[in-house]
Structure formats: C-alpha cells, structure tokens
Design a protein around this motif. Sequence first.
Motif, mmCIF file in Angstrom:
data_model
loop_
_atom_site.group_PDB
_atom_site.id
_atom_site.type_symbol
_atom_site.label_atom_id
_atom_site.label_comp_id
_atom_site.label_asym_id
_atom_site.label_seq_id
_atom_site.Cartn_x
_atom_site.Cartn_y
_atom_site.Cartn_z
ATOM 1 N N ARG A 10 38.482 19.311 -74.816
ATOM 2 C CA ARG A 10 37.792 18.572 -73.776
ATOM 3 C C ARG A 10 36.305 18.498 -74.106
ATOM 4 N NH1 ARG A 10 39.834 21.050 -67.972
ATOM 5 N NH2 ARG A 10 41.992 20.299 -68.038
ATOM 6 N N TYR A 11 35.673 17.430 -73.632
ATOM 7 C CA TYR A 11 34.222 17.361 -73.666
ATOM 8 C C TYR A 11 33.684 17.982 -72.382
ATOM 9 C CZ TYR A 11 35.251 13.921 -77.306
ATOM 10 O OH TYR A 11 35.720 13.289 -78.420
ATOM 11 N N GLN A 12 32.433 18.368 -72.404
ATOM 12 C CA GLN A 12 31.855 19.092 -71.267
ATOM 13 C C GLN A 12 32.062 18.360 -69.947
ATOM 14 O OE1 GLN A 12 27.488 19.293 -70.103
ATOM 15 N NE2 GLN A 12 27.653 21.146 -71.359
ATOM 16 N N PHE A 13 31.844 17.039 -69.929
ATOM 17 C CA PHE A 13 31.916 16.287 -68.667
ATOM 18 C C PHE A 13 33.340 16.154 -68.137
ATOM 19 C CE2 PHE A 13 32.187 13.107 -72.069
ATOM 20 C CZ PHE A 13 33.287 12.351 -71.678
ATOM 21 N N GLU A 14 34.343 16.524 -68.962
ATOM 22 C CA GLU A 14 35.737 16.398 -68.526
ATOM 23 C C GLU A 14 36.249 17.637 -67.802
ATOM 24 O OE1 GLU A 14 37.623 13.373 -71.818
ATOM 25 O OE2 GLU A 14 37.366 15.456 -72.431
ATOM 26 N N TYR A 15 35.478 18.734 -67.827
ATOM 27 C CA TYR A 15 35.907 19.939 -67.119
ATOM 28 C C TYR A 15 35.618 19.786 -65.620
ATOM 29 C CZ TYR A 15 36.527 22.541 -71.496
ATOM 30 O OH TYR A 15 36.955 22.983 -72.710
ATOM 31 N N PRO A 16 36.621 20.000 -64.771
ATOM 32 C CA PRO A 16 36.381 19.863 -63.329
ATOM 33 C C PRO A 16 35.475 20.960 -62.781
ATOM 34 C CG PRO A 16 38.596 20.700 -63.739
ATOM 35 C CD PRO A 16 38.031 20.315 -65.065
ATOM 36 N N ASP A 17 35.551 22.159 -63.355
ATOM 37 C CA ASP A 17 34.713 23.283 -62.930
ATOM 38 C C ASP A 17 33.965 23.813 -64.140
ATOM 39 O OD1 ASP A 17 35.651 23.408 -60.156
ATOM 40 O OD2 ASP A 17 37.554 24.058 -61.045
ATOM 41 N N ARG A 18 32.664 23.965 -63.973
ATOM 42 C CA ARG A 18 31.857 24.407 -65.109
ATOM 43 C C ARG A 18 31.075 25.667 -64.753
ATOM 44 N NH1 ARG A 18 28.369 19.543 -67.093
ATOM 45 N NH2 ARG A 18 28.477 18.846 -64.930
ATOM 46 N N LEU A 19 30.932 26.517 -65.750
ATOM 47 C CA LEU A 19 30.308 27.823 -65.610
ATOM 48 C C LEU A 19 28.785 27.681 -65.588
ATOM 49 C CD1 LEU A 19 30.947 30.951 -65.790
ATOM 50 C CD2 LEU A 19 30.702 30.693 -68.272
ATOM 51 N N PRO A 20 28.109 28.199 -64.554
ATOM 52 C CA PRO A 20 26.643 28.149 -64.554
ATOM 53 C C PRO A 20 26.067 29.133 -65.570
ATOM 54 C CG PRO A 20 27.435 29.320 -62.617
ATOM 55 C CD PRO A 20 28.648 28.787 -63.319
ATOM 56 N N VAL A 21 25.348 28.606 -66.569
ATOM 57 C CA VAL A 21 24.811 29.444 -67.630
ATOM 58 C C VAL A 21 23.320 29.188 -67.809
ATOM 59 C CG1 VAL A 21 27.025 29.464 -68.867
ATOM 60 C CG2 VAL A 21 25.260 27.814 -69.513
ATOM 61 N N ALA A 22 22.655 30.185 -68.360
ATOM 62 C CA ALA A 22 21.267 30.054 -68.788
ATOM 63 C C ALA A 22 21.205 30.360 -70.275
ATOM 64 C CB ALA A 22 20.369 31.001 -68.002
ATOM 65 N N PHE A 23 20.171 29.858 -70.927
ATOM 66 C CA PHE A 23 20.035 30.029 -72.381
ATOM 67 C C PHE A 23 18.671 30.652 -72.664
ATOM 68 C CE2 PHE A 23 22.090 28.171 -76.292
ATOM 69 C CZ PHE A 23 21.316 28.875 -77.204
ATOM 70 N N ILE A 24 18.668 31.766 -73.399
ATOM 71 C CA ILE A 24 17.422 32.417 -73.796
ATOM 72 C C ILE A 24 17.228 32.232 -75.290
ATOM 73 C CG2 ILE A 24 16.150 34.594 -73.918
ATOM 74 C CD1 ILE A 24 17.765 35.551 -71.496
ATOM 75 N N GLY A 25 16.177 31.527 -75.657
ATOM 76 C CA GLY A 25 15.886 31.266 -77.061
ATOM 77 C C GLY A 25 15.812 29.777 -77.339
ATOM 78 N N ALA A 26 14.764 29.362 -78.020
ATOM 79 C CA ALA A 26 14.590 27.952 -78.374
ATOM 80 C C ALA A 26 14.048 27.870 -79.799
ATOM 81 C CB ALA A 26 13.653 27.259 -77.385
ATOM 82 N N GLY A 27 14.878 28.305 -80.735
ATOM 83 C CA GLY A 27 14.500 28.298 -82.148
ATOM 84 C C GLY A 27 15.301 27.288 -82.946
ATOM 85 N N GLY A 28 15.082 27.281 -84.253
ATOM 86 C CA GLY A 28 15.735 26.307 -85.123
ATOM 87 C C GLY A 28 17.243 26.491 -85.206
ATOM 88 N N HIS A 29 17.699 27.740 -85.325
ATOM 89 C CA HIS A 29 19.135 27.992 -85.436
ATOM 90 C C HIS A 29 19.861 27.532 -84.178
ATOM 91 C CE1 HIS A 29 22.986 29.879 -85.969
ATOM 92 N NE2 HIS A 29 22.755 30.780 -85.026
ATOM 93 N N SER A 30 19.318 27.873 -83.020
ATOM 94 C CA SER A 30 19.981 27.478 -81.780
ATOM 95 C C SER A 30 19.980 25.960 -81.616
ATOM 96 C CB SER A 30 19.310 28.148 -80.578
ATOM 97 O OG SER A 30 17.962 27.745 -80.446
ATOM 98 N N PHE A 31 18.908 25.305 -82.052
ATOM 99 C CA PHE A 31 18.821 23.848 -81.953
ATOM 100 C C PHE A 31 19.906 23.178 -82.792
ATOM 101 C CE2 PHE A 31 17.270 19.671 -83.212
ATOM 102 C CZ PHE A 31 16.811 19.138 -82.003
#
Length: 367
Positions: A10-31
């Motif tokens: 499934r693609y993200q928008f196709e899930y009826p229920d989605r998990l609330p998440v936060a992301f820590i880190g904004a570096g090259g690998h994560s990008f």
Amino acid sequence: MRCRINTDFRYQFEYPDRLPVAFIGAGGHSFRNVYPALQYLPVDLRAVCDVEKDRAAAYARMFGAPTYYADHREMLDRESPRAVLVVTGYDESGRVQATDIAADCLRAGAHVWTEKPTAASTEEVRELMELSAETGQFVMTGLKKVFTPAMEKVKAIISAEEFGPVSSVAVRYPQSMPPLADRQDLVAMRSFLDHIYHPAAVLNYLMGPVDRLSYEWEPVTGGSVTSLRFTSGAVGTMHLAAGSAGTSPLERVEVVGPGGNVVVENGVRITYYRAGSRGTYGRAPSFVVDDEVAPLMWEPEFSLGQLYNKNLFYLGYVPELLHFCEAVIAGRSAEKGTLADALAIMQLFELYRDLPPGVTGRPAIHD
C-alpha cells in the motif's frame, strides 16, 4: 517470520488508519533513505526535529509535517507522538547521539525506531533494555540487512527441512579496523562501530549466537579474517575485506548445509545450489543436471518501474520500517532489530575492541 514475496504494498494515503509519528534528525542519510520510505508506511508525520532549525523546517515542508522543532524534548512534550524515528550521528567523544534520544522518547511514552548503531557499549544497550521494560515501550534498531528480500529468502531456504542443519557460513564485507592500541578510542572506532552492525546482523540472523571467535588482522588496510563457532555447533568466517576496490560489489554471503548451499552476491543475486550429484567421476557426459536438483537463481531485472527496483526496498529500508510500524499498531514488540539483537552485535564489537589478534574470546551472549 513473514517474507513478503509478490504481495502488493500500500501507499501511505491508502491506509485508513495511520500511526502518528515524529522524526528526529534531518541529515543526508535520512533525506536519501528514510524520509522517502514514509510514502509506503501507515504513518502520519506530525513533526520534524533537528538541532539546525532551518533544516527541520525545510524537511517538514518537503515531507509533509505541519510542525518542526530544534529541541526534541520540547517536541515530545508538545506533540506526544506514539512512535519516533531517529536518525542522528555521533557526539565529539564518539558516543551515539541516538542512545540518549531513544531514552527520552521511551520516558515520553513513545516507541522508537533508531538507525544503527544503537549505542557505543553493551552497558548502554542494557540500560535501554531496562528502561524499555520499565516504560512498556520498545526500541527497534535499523538492521536493514536482515530485512532485504535476499536475506529473508536465504533465511527461508536454510530453515526448510530439505536444506538440513546449517554447517557453515562465510560473510564478506569491506571494513577496516584500527590497531589494537587505538580501539579504546570511540572516535578512532567510529567507522567500525557504524558498519559492524551490517555483517554482524547477518550472522546473528542466519546463524544465531556466537560461542567463540578469534581473528587475524593486517596493518596495511586494517583488514581481518575471523573464525567463528556458533552455539548451534556450526562454524563460519567473517572476512572484513578492507582495501577491496570501490568498483567491486561490497558483500557476499554463503551458507552451507549437508549437501546444499545458498549464495548472495552484491545483495541482490541469490543462487540456491540444491542437493544433487554431478554424476560419476570420469563417466558423466554432461554438466546439465536434472531439473529437480538444478540450481535456482533470483535477481531483479532493473528495467521496470517496480517497487523492487527501488533501493528503498532491495536495501531493506521500507521493510524494516514497515515491520516497526506494524508492531506498534498491533501492540507488540518488534521481532527483528530488537535490543537483544543490538546487544549481541555490541558484544562482538567489544570483543574486537579488547581482544588481541590470534586470541580466542567468547561474547557473553547469555549473561
């Protein structure tokens, strides 16, 4: 353990229920490798955090988070995410930044997925294990290698009755190790700590706990060859092939049983040599064996715009993150990439850190 073969994602928008998440880190690998994987996960990205607030703002804008922060504790307090993804680096002393961040997330009531390495010592992993038990939240480490389609297929093959008990394994990975005198310095050991998680995770996943090991080391490239015995009785080698050409495939894995063997080359080419006979020596007129024992081979075709041709899939990023999300949603712990797996890897790291070449040592796997 499920191995998703020819099943629709499934693609993200196709899930009826989605998990609330936060992301820590904004570096090259994560990008490159982690944020893009979110488009295939049942997640709702609520916030991005990075010590460089401008980067956090840019990543939030690009990946659809409504808010951003420079202080992860403030983010945890205000957003109360159910789960947090952490991709950070090292501090000036060589410690893993994600270790303390993961602890803060556990205390805030969030489950944690963190990119490897989990920590810089077994003591720190044990502290996370204790905190996880205390808070009821779990930590999963990003051991992408054991989530690759190739390695999951190898695990399925060697676990089948027809393969028989595994007798040996050989893992090749290009990694250098500094001289013994420098190995107490985490800064000097940073590259080794960062990368030992890959071959060690494969060994742990396919073979189980290590009973004992010894290694030989050479000073020109820092390469080494390790001889291993596993608690199962199987034996193996780990060739840390420092100095190998950057133009060559990075890694190779071979698992041998009592008549068959399976090989993974370059992470995407699997060959299963099934038990069979070459024919009587001096009498066999053809190299073509019967179909029922002929080798089986799998590799991607790399032509179609299929998901399996994306590095996010064949390198294991999407499968590992989906495993984490599904575990959180189901209210259970992860089955792979656990803190117990991280502890086993860190025990090997500490053996290499402390053990002189040519001396046999034992990781304290069961303590």
